[in-house]
Write an enzyme that holds these catalytic residues in place. Structure first.
Site, PDB file in Angstrom:
ATOM      1  N   ASN A 152      -3.848   4.584  -1.976  1.00 45.77           N
ATOM      2  CA  ASN A 152      -3.627   3.588  -0.694  1.00 45.77           C
ATOM      3  C   ASN A 152      -3.407   4.489   0.359  1.00 45.77           C
ATOM      4  O   ASN A 152      -2.389   5.302   0.750  1.00 45.77           O
ATOM      5  CB  ASN A 152      -1.960   3.059  -0.940  1.00 45.77           C
ATOM      6  CG  ASN A 152      -1.487   2.313   0.385  1.00 45.77           C
ATOM      7  OD1 ASN A 152      -2.690   2.176   1.314  1.00 45.77           O
ATOM      8  ND2 ASN A 152      -0.347   1.855   0.300  1.00 45.77           N
ATOM      9  N   TRP A 153      -4.540   4.452   1.187  1.00 42.57           N
ATOM     10  CA  TRP A 153      -4.823   5.657   2.453  1.00 42.57           C
ATOM     11  C   TRP A 153      -3.710   5.138   3.355  1.00 42.57           C
ATOM     12  O   TRP A 153      -3.634   5.714   4.651  1.00 42.57           O
ATOM     13  CB  TRP A 153      -6.100   5.690   2.839  1.00 42.57           C
ATOM     14  CG  TRP A 153      -7.074   6.471   1.800  1.00 42.57           C
ATOM     15  CD1 TRP A 153      -6.777   6.994   0.493  1.00 42.57           C
ATOM     16  CD2 TRP A 153      -8.527   6.655   1.726  1.00 42.57           C
ATOM     17  NE1 TRP A 153      -7.716   7.720  -0.096  1.00 42.57           N
ATOM     18  CE2 TRP A 153      -8.729   7.458   0.801  1.00 42.57           C
ATOM     19  CE3 TRP A 153      -9.679   6.067   2.849  1.00 42.57           C
ATOM     20  CZ2 TRP A 153     -10.145   7.687   0.502  1.00 42.57           C
ATOM     21  CZ3 TRP A 153     -10.723   6.691   2.559  1.00 42.57           C
ATOM     22  CH2 TRP A 153     -11.046   7.353   1.334  1.00 42.57           C
ATOM     23  N   LYS A 154      -3.159   3.707   3.440  1.00 45.13           N
ATOM     24  CA  LYS A 154      -2.330   3.385   4.805  1.00 45.13           C
ATOM     25  C   LYS A 154      -3.280   3.540   5.973  1.00 45.13           C
ATOM     26  O   LYS A 154      -4.440   3.275   5.803  1.00 45.13           O
ATOM     27  CB  LYS A 154      -1.193   4.049   4.600  1.00 45.13           C
ATOM     28  CG  LYS A 154      -0.305   3.987   3.287  1.00 45.13           C
ATOM     29  CD  LYS A 154       1.152   4.713   3.293  1.00 45.13           C
ATOM     30  CE  LYS A 154       1.431   4.542   1.881  1.00 45.13           C
ATOM     31  NZ  LYS A 154       3.040   4.612   1.838  1.00 45.13           N
ATOM     32  N   HIS A 200       3.289  -4.607  -0.051  1.00 40.45           N
ATOM     33  CA  HIS A 200       3.558  -3.457  -0.128  1.00 40.45           C
ATOM     34  C   HIS A 200       4.893  -3.108   0.672  1.00 40.45           C
ATOM     35  O   HIS A 200       5.249  -4.029   1.832  1.00 40.45           O
ATOM     36  CB  HIS A 200       2.511  -2.382   0.460  1.00 40.45           C
ATOM     37  CG  HIS A 200       2.965  -0.993   0.509  1.00 40.45           C
ATOM     38  ND1 HIS A 200       3.787  -0.402   1.478  1.00 40.45           N
ATOM     39  CD2 HIS A 200       2.475  -0.021  -0.527  1.00 40.45           C
ATOM     40  CE1 HIS A 200       3.892   0.898   0.784  1.00 40.45           C
ATOM     41  NE2 HIS A 200       2.970   0.911  -0.109  1.00 40.45           N
ATOM     42  N   GLU A 238       6.163  -1.455   2.892  1.00 37.16           N
ATOM     43  CA  GLU A 238       5.967  -1.234   4.355  1.00 37.16           C
ATOM     44  C   GLU A 238       5.757  -2.509   5.128  1.00 37.16           C
ATOM     45  O   GLU A 238       6.063  -2.769   6.157  1.00 37.16           O
ATOM     46  CB  GLU A 238       4.825  -0.007   4.466  1.00 37.16           C
ATOM     47  CG  GLU A 238       5.295   1.270   4.394  1.00 37.16           C
ATOM     48  CD  GLU A 238       4.130   2.467   3.976  1.00 37.16           C
ATOM     49  OE1 GLU A 238       3.105   1.968   4.263  1.00 37.16           O
ATOM     50  OE2 GLU A 238       4.724   3.392   3.219  1.00 37.16           O
ATOM     51  N   GLU A 278       7.324  -0.209  -7.073  1.00 37.98           N
ATOM     52  CA  GLU A 278       7.259   0.996  -6.297  1.00 37.98           C
ATOM     53  C   GLU A 278       9.001   0.894  -5.530  1.00 37.98           C
ATOM     54  O   GLU A 278       8.968   0.178  -4.904  1.00 37.98           O
ATOM     55  CB  GLU A 278       6.207   0.631  -5.169  1.00 37.98           C
ATOM     56  CG  GLU A 278       5.071   0.785  -5.428  1.00 37.98           C
ATOM     57  CD  GLU A 278       4.037   1.231  -4.425  1.00 37.98           C
ATOM     58  OE1 GLU A 278       3.387   2.178  -4.510  1.00 37.98           O
ATOM     59  OE2 GLU A 278       3.798   0.545  -3.455  1.00 37.98           O
ATOM     60  N   GLY A 316       7.292   7.736  -0.036  1.00 39.89           N
ATOM     61  CA  GLY A 316       6.746   8.870   1.029  1.00 39.89           C
ATOM     62  C   GLY A 316       8.013   9.668   1.228  1.00 39.89           C
ATOM     63  O   GLY A 316       8.175  10.360   2.363  1.00 39.89           O
ATOM     64  N   SER A 329       5.653   8.692  -4.375  1.00 39.75           N
ATOM     65  CA  SER A 329       5.573  10.207  -4.528  1.00 39.75           C
ATOM     66  C   SER A 329       5.206  10.667  -5.590  1.00 39.75           C
ATOM     67  O   SER A 329       5.214  11.488  -6.353  1.00 39.75           O
ATOM     68  CB  SER A 329       7.184  10.557  -4.259  1.00 39.75           C
ATOM     69  OG  SER A 329       7.521  10.297  -3.104  1.00 39.75           O
ATOM     70  N   GLY A 370       0.282   7.069  -2.477  1.00 38.30           N
ATOM     71  CA  GLY A 370       0.011   7.082  -1.267  1.00 38.30           C
ATOM     72  C   GLY A 370      -0.562   8.489  -0.503  1.00 38.30           C
ATOM     73  O   GLY A 370      -1.473   8.859  -0.843  1.00 38.30           O
ATOM     74  N   GLY A 371       0.611   9.254  -0.180  1.00 38.15           N
ATOM     75  CA  GLY A 371       0.024  10.610   0.354  1.00 38.15           C
ATOM     76  C   GLY A 371      -0.764  11.323  -0.414  1.00 38.15           C
ATOM     77  O   GLY A 371      -1.670  12.095   0.310  1.00 38.15           O
TER      78      GLY A 371
END
Ligand code: PGA
Length: 258
Positions: free
Chosen positions: A10-12, A98, A100, A174, A180, A220, A241-242
């Site tokens: 997920n590149w956000k 998600h 966020e 998640e 993150g 993470s 993610g990251g």
């Protein structure tokens, strides 16, 4: 449990179309690997990633998705995109719920329900994210939160019937406190939550239908912890993610799946 292994990135709100194309040049996959790879670039970057995939046959294991949709198919909703548009642009998957989206954009349980319905209407696959905050975990509310978030969607007759009739559905656990933050659930934490979700799916759908639903872990995930998380019971893959923003580290996570 499903024997598919899914590694999702997920590149956000990262990587513009040029950066997405560069990522794809450097993202080298071992053609013999068993994992299915899903990439969720920003909607504006989807097409440049799709073009890179057309040029690169080993990348056939990669499918694309979008990070969010509006439940309506079209209309006066400035700034939004629909599941039908995502499909026409080459997406096969849609992230829904998600943390966020829930925390920063106020998405409610009703919104996640409407979005999963819209994704099914467009014949795409919803990847529903569920997970508890640290406060909820400390208060012993893990089960209540997961049941609430899953039932908002799977407790709906039409969605349940769609899944039972063979429509694909993917779930991601998640924990919000692990997203993150560099904190990762232990494989034991992940296994506990996944077992709970598996038994809920099995009750709400049927054991056979539940077995076809992959449950991914997210929060993470990095190259150095991916293998142990992927080996935990009931973990069918990871949502990253990251570490999915760097082609080498994301490829290393894909390799960890074998
Ligand atoms: P992270 O994000 O890997 O950067 O923790 C995970 C996610 O938000 O899906």
């Amino acid at each position: 449990m499903s024997d598919r292994v899914l590694i999702a990135g997920n590149w956000k709100m990262n990587l513009d179309p040029d950066e997405g194309a560069r990522f794809m040049e450097q993202f080298v996959l071992d053609a013999a690997g068993r994992a299915e790879v899903l990439l969720f670039p920003p909607a504006l970057t989807l097409d440049s990633v799709r073009r890179a995939l057309l040029e690169d046959p080993p990348a056939r294991r990669v499918s694309l998705g979008v990070q969010n949709i509006h439940p309506e198919a079209a209309g006066a909703f400035t700034g939004e995109i629909s599941a039908e548009m995502a499909s026409a642009a080459g997406a096969e998957f849609v992230l829904v719920g998600h943390s966020e989206r829930r925390a920063l954009f106020g998405e409610t349980l009703g919104d996640t329900r409407a979005k999963v319905s819209a994704v099914q209407r467009a014949r795409l696959v919803p990847l529903l994210c569920v997970g508890e905050t640290l406060e909820e975990r400390k208060r012993g509310e893990l089960e209540r939160v997961l049941v609430g978030q899953l039932d908002a969607v799977i407790g709906t007759e039409s969605i349940r019937d769609g899944v039972i009739a063979g429509g694909a559905f993917v779930l991601a656990y998640e924990p919000v406190w692990a997203i993150g933050t560099g904190e990762t659930a232990t494989p034991g934490d992940a296994a506990e939550a996944h077992a709970l979700l598996r038994s809920l799916l099995s009750e709400r759908l049927s054991p056979a239908v539940s077995d076809r639903v992959p449950i991914l872990y997210g929060g993470s995930v990095k190259p150095d912890n991916a293998a142990e998380l992927l080996n935990a019971p009931e973990v069918s893959g990871v949502l990253v993610g990251g570490a999915s923003l760097d082609p080498e580290s994301f490829a290393a996570i894909v390799r960890a799946a074998g």
